[in-house]
Design a protein around this motif. Sequence first.
Motif, short mmCIF file in Angstrom:
data_model
loop_
_atom_site.label_atom_id
_atom_site.label_comp_id
_atom_site.label_asym_id
_atom_site.label_seq_id
_atom_site.Cartn_x
_atom_site.Cartn_y
_atom_site.Cartn_z
N ASP A 149 0.84 -1.21 0.00
CA ASP A 149 0.00 0.00 0.00
C ASP A 149 0.87 1.25 0.00
N LYS A 175 -7.99 9.65 -5.58
CA LYS A 175 -7.56 8.26 -5.41
C LYS A 175 -6.58 8.16 -4.22
N LEU A 204 -8.69 8.36 -1.11
CA LEU A 204 -9.42 7.10 -0.97
C LEU A 204 -8.52 6.01 -0.40
N GLU A 205 -7.37 5.83 -1.02
CA GLU A 205 -6.44 4.78 -0.59
C GLU A 205 -5.93 5.02 0.83
N ALA A 217 -8.78 4.31 3.47
CA ALA A 217 -9.01 2.86 3.64
C ALA A 217 -7.83 2.22 4.38
N LYS A 269 -10.26 -3.47 4.69
CA LYS A 269 -9.92 -2.46 3.69
C LYS A 269 -10.89 -2.54 2.50
N GLU A 270 -11.22 -3.74 2.06
CA GLU A 270 -12.16 -3.91 0.96
C GLU A 270 -13.55 -3.40 1.33
N LEU A 281 -13.30 0.39 1.11
CA LEU A 281 -13.25 0.79 -0.30
C LEU A 281 -14.60 0.61 -0.96
N ASN A 321 -16.35 3.65 -2.97
CA ASN A 321 -16.45 3.62 -4.43
C ASN A 321 -17.88 3.90 -4.85
N ILE A 334 -15.33 8.09 -6.95
CA ILE A 334 -15.26 8.05 -5.50
C ILE A 334 -16.52 8.68 -4.93
#
Length: 189
Positions: free
Chosen positions: A29, A58, A61-62, A65, A160-161, A164, A168, A174
């Motif tokens: 990551d 992005k 977002l990353e 998360a 994390k998923e 996300l 999303n 986003i």
Amino acid sequence: MRTASNVTPKKATPATAVKHDVIVLLKNDHDEVKKLFKQFDKLAEKGDTKGKVSIANKICLELIAHTIAEEEIFYPGARAATEDDALINEGIVEHESAKELIAQIQEMDPEDEMYDAKVTVLGEYINHHVDEEEEEMFPEVRKSKELDLRALAVTFTARKEEILGKLNGNNGEINAQELKTLVGVPAKH
């Protein structure tokens, strides 16, 4: 050794098949977000507002998360395994600083002269944080041998998923409102 209710002790639960342990996932990551910051810099130099906003979103977002999953899944185990409260506490404070900058970035007009500076400073914060985790925290956690790092990888990935998935929006965009909620930016009326 201190224990916490959400710490996965070594061999406590069998990890489903995972390719990497949680530390490798965290480092992956880190590498990915560093690449995104470089992409942002290139787009900002070109004056590509639409492109840089897409990359900045992005990045946000990353980072959201990653930091939430890391704080909920990895840090409690790392704290218990290493008993290094100062190092974990510093990581949490660094996450809070990053979240504050993310909130500011999300509220800004990308044409604002301070927009690029805020994203750049966020990148500098993250680079400092990553260096400390990778050079100090991660080696301490590995050395402790107290945690099942593969089991934590499964839990970290799932969390994390989940985050996300919430962030999303439609058509791969986003969900800006959910991102703002997670970083504490009040909704505009």
